[in-house]
Scaffold this motif. Structure first.
Motif, PDB file in Angstrom:
ATOM      1  N   PHE A   2       0.928  -1.118  -0.048  1.00  0.00           N
ATOM      2  CA  PHE A   2       0.095  -0.048  -0.041  1.00  0.00           C
ATOM      3  C   PHE A   2       0.815   1.516   0.209  1.00  0.00           C
ATOM      4  N   GLN A   3       2.013   1.138   0.282  1.00  0.00           N
ATOM      5  CA  GLN A   3       3.055   2.391   0.409  1.00  0.00           C
ATOM      6  C   GLN A   3       3.030   2.711  -0.988  1.00  0.00           C
ATOM      7  N   GLN A   4       3.236   1.955  -1.851  1.00  0.00           N
ATOM      8  CA  GLN A   4       3.247   2.397  -3.373  1.00  0.00           C
ATOM      9  C   GLN A   4       1.890   3.150  -3.991  1.00  0.00           C
ATOM     10  N   VAL A   5       0.811   2.756  -3.330  1.00  0.00           N
ATOM     11  CA  VAL A   5      -0.522   3.542  -3.809  1.00  0.00           C
ATOM     12  C   VAL A   5      -0.471   4.756  -3.213  1.00  0.00           C
ATOM     13  N   HIS A   6      -0.877   5.870  -4.243  1.00  0.00           N
ATOM     14  CA  HIS A   6      -0.886   7.129  -4.159  1.00  0.00           C
ATOM     15  C   HIS A   6      -1.680   7.938  -4.946  1.00  0.00           C
ATOM     16  N   ILE A   7      -2.241   9.046  -4.538  1.00  0.00           N
ATOM     17  CA  ILE A   7      -3.173  10.014  -5.591  1.00  0.00           C
ATOM     18  C   ILE A   7      -2.023  10.955  -6.141  1.00  0.00           C
ATOM     19  N   ILE A   8      -2.120  10.943  -7.477  1.00  0.00           N
ATOM     20  CA  ILE A   8      -1.189  11.737  -8.203  1.00  0.00           C
ATOM     21  C   ILE A   8      -2.156  12.924  -8.486  1.00  0.00           C
ATOM     22  N   GLU A   9      -1.878  14.230  -8.364  1.00  0.00           N
ATOM     23  CA  GLU A   9      -2.396  15.562  -8.505  1.00  0.00           C
ATOM     24  C   GLU A   9      -1.972  16.170  -9.854  1.00  0.00           C
ATOM     25  N   LEU A  10      -2.948  15.821 -10.851  1.00  0.00           N
ATOM     26  CA  LEU A  10      -2.673  16.246 -12.162  1.00  0.00           C
ATOM     27  C   LEU A  10      -2.601  17.804 -12.421  1.00  0.00           C
ATOM     28  N   PRO A  11      -1.835  18.428 -13.293  1.00  0.00           N
ATOM     29  CA  PRO A  11      -2.000  19.691 -13.488  1.00  0.00           C
ATOM     30  C   PRO A  11      -3.482  20.169 -13.832  1.00  0.00           C
ATOM     31  N   SER A  66     -18.071  10.261 -10.309  1.00  0.00           N
ATOM     32  CA  SER A  66     -17.454   9.483  -9.116  1.00  0.00           C
ATOM     33  C   SER A  66     -17.679   8.152  -8.957  1.00  0.00           C
ATOM     34  N   PHE A  67     -16.681   7.513  -8.400  1.00  0.00           N
ATOM     35  CA  PHE A  67     -16.869   6.049  -7.940  1.00  0.00           C
ATOM     36  C   PHE A  67     -15.803   5.652  -7.070  1.00  0.00           C
ATOM     37  N   ASP A  68     -15.990   4.542  -6.399  1.00  0.00           N
ATOM     38  CA  ASP A  68     -14.876   4.220  -5.402  1.00  0.00           C
ATOM     39  C   ASP A  68     -14.081   3.110  -5.974  1.00  0.00           C
ATOM     40  N   VAL A  69     -12.645   3.040  -5.672  1.00  0.00           N
ATOM     41  CA  VAL A  69     -11.887   2.066  -5.822  1.00  0.00           C
ATOM     42  C   VAL A  69     -11.534   1.336  -4.733  1.00  0.00           C
ATOM     43  N   LEU A  82     -12.935   8.516  -5.789  1.00  0.00           N
ATOM     44  CA  LEU A  82     -12.383   9.572  -6.810  1.00  0.00           C
ATOM     45  C   LEU A  82     -13.609  10.272  -7.322  1.00  0.00           C
ATOM     46  N   ASN A  83     -13.366  11.577  -7.424  1.00  0.00           N
ATOM     47  CA  ASN A  83     -14.651  12.473  -7.849  1.00  0.00           C
ATOM     48  C   ASN A  83     -14.011  13.940  -8.488  1.00  0.00           C
ATOM     49  N   ARG A  84     -12.814  13.768  -8.726  1.00  0.00           N
ATOM     50  CA  ARG A  84     -12.310  14.963  -9.365  1.00  0.00           C
ATOM     51  C   ARG A  84     -11.347  14.554 -10.578  1.00  0.00           C
ATOM     52  N   SER A  85     -11.613  15.127 -11.525  1.00  0.00           N
ATOM     53  CA  SER A  85     -10.670  14.887 -12.885  1.00  0.00           C
ATOM     54  C   SER A  85      -9.478  15.159 -12.844  1.00  0.00           C
ATOM     55  N   TYR A  86      -8.767  15.820 -11.987  1.00  0.00           N
ATOM     56  CA  TYR A  86      -7.318  15.998 -11.830  1.00  0.00           C
ATOM     57  C   TYR A  86      -6.649  15.281 -10.800  1.00  0.00           C
ATOM     58  N   TYR A  87      -7.297  14.317 -10.042  1.00  0.00           N
ATOM     59  CA  TYR A  87      -6.650  13.368  -9.178  1.00  0.00           C
ATOM     60  C   TYR A  87      -6.666  11.869 -10.056  1.00  0.00           C
ATOM     61  N   GLY A  88      -5.287  11.364  -9.941  1.00  0.00           N
ATOM     62  CA  GLY A  88      -5.159   9.720 -10.422  1.00  0.00           C
ATOM     63  C   GLY A  88      -4.886   8.847  -9.305  1.00  0.00           C
ATOM     64  N   LEU A  89      -5.413   7.798  -9.375  1.00  0.00           N
ATOM     65  CA  LEU A  89      -4.969   6.817  -8.292  1.00  0.00           C
ATOM     66  C   LEU A  89      -3.926   6.028  -8.929  1.00  0.00           C
ATOM     67  N   TYR A  90      -2.604   5.850  -8.441  1.00  0.00           N
ATOM     68  CA  TYR A  90      -1.691   5.090  -8.784  1.00  0.00           C
ATOM     69  C   TYR A  90      -2.014   3.474  -8.269  1.00  0.00           C
ATOM     70  N   VAL A  91      -2.043   2.670  -8.952  1.00  0.00           N
ATOM     71  CA  VAL A  91      -2.063   1.116  -8.612  1.00  0.00           C
ATOM     72  C   VAL A  91      -1.153   0.352  -8.858  1.00  0.00           C
ATOM     73  N   ARG A  97      -8.206  -5.370  -6.946  1.00  0.00           N
ATOM     74  CA  ARG A  97      -8.922  -4.108  -7.121  1.00  0.00           C
ATOM     75  C   ARG A  97     -10.415  -4.284  -7.696  1.00  0.00           C
ATOM     76  N   HIS A  98     -11.322  -3.670  -7.211  1.00  0.00           N
ATOM     77  CA  HIS A  98     -12.480  -3.464  -7.911  1.00  0.00           C
ATOM     78  C   HIS A  98     -13.013  -2.051  -7.691  1.00  0.00           C
ATOM     79  N   MET A  99     -13.998  -1.757  -8.762  1.00  0.00           N
ATOM     80  CA  MET A  99     -14.657  -0.452  -8.625  1.00  0.00           C
ATOM     81  C   MET A  99     -16.157  -0.517  -8.448  1.00  0.00           C
TER      82      MET A  99
END
Ligand code: TYD
Length: 133
Positions: A2-11, A66-69, A82-91, A97-99
């Protein structure tokens, strides 16, 4: 894992005419993109995913709505809404995983570092747990 899982904030370029976001290969996404696909028109209450990938890593973005991962590393489970188009979830690879909980008209964009290959999927949870040991 899980330490590798993170939210990427896109420009995000805010503008009164409308906002704009983007990503570039390897720059904002931490791998070379081999494939993009998107999930849309998901009926209410439906789940997608429900598998792990042997070597594939991905970034999941809610381009609309929006949806849940739900992620499971074999030991614990975590939910990311996830509910913002400028956030990416790195997996990373080897995370189950399911959504779920897709809002009406939601649009999920997934970029991955691997082309589609059926052999890449682990679809049996018991097999996933066994491989994690
Ligand atoms: P799948 O990944 O199993 O969907 P989910 O996990 O969200 O339920 O894919 C569904 C179908 O689409 C499956 O038959 C494989 C096919 N598919 C491709 O051909 N190429 C792709 O890039 C993806 C993601 C799926």
């Amino acid at each position: 894992m899980f330490q590798q899982v993170h939210i990427i904030e896109l420009p995000k370029i805010p503008d009164e005419k409308g906002n704009l976001s983007f990503f570039e290969n390897s720059k904002h996404i931490p791998f070379d993109i081999a494939r993009a696909y998107w999930i849309y028109d998901v009926p209410g209450g439906e789940k997608r995913g429900g598998h792990a990938y042997r070597i594939l890593q991905e970034v999941i973005i809610a381009l609309s709505g929006s949806f849940d991962v739900i992620l499971n590393d074999g030991k614990e489970e975590k939910k990311f809404t996830l509910n913002r188009s400028y956030y990416g979830l790195y997996v990373p690879k080897m995370i189950w995983r399911h959504m779920e909980n897709f809002s009406t008209n939601s649009l999920a964009l997934i970029v991955a570092d691997q082309p589609y290959r059926a052999e890449e999927y682990i679809r049996d949870f018991e097999e996933f747990i066994a491989l994690k040991k």
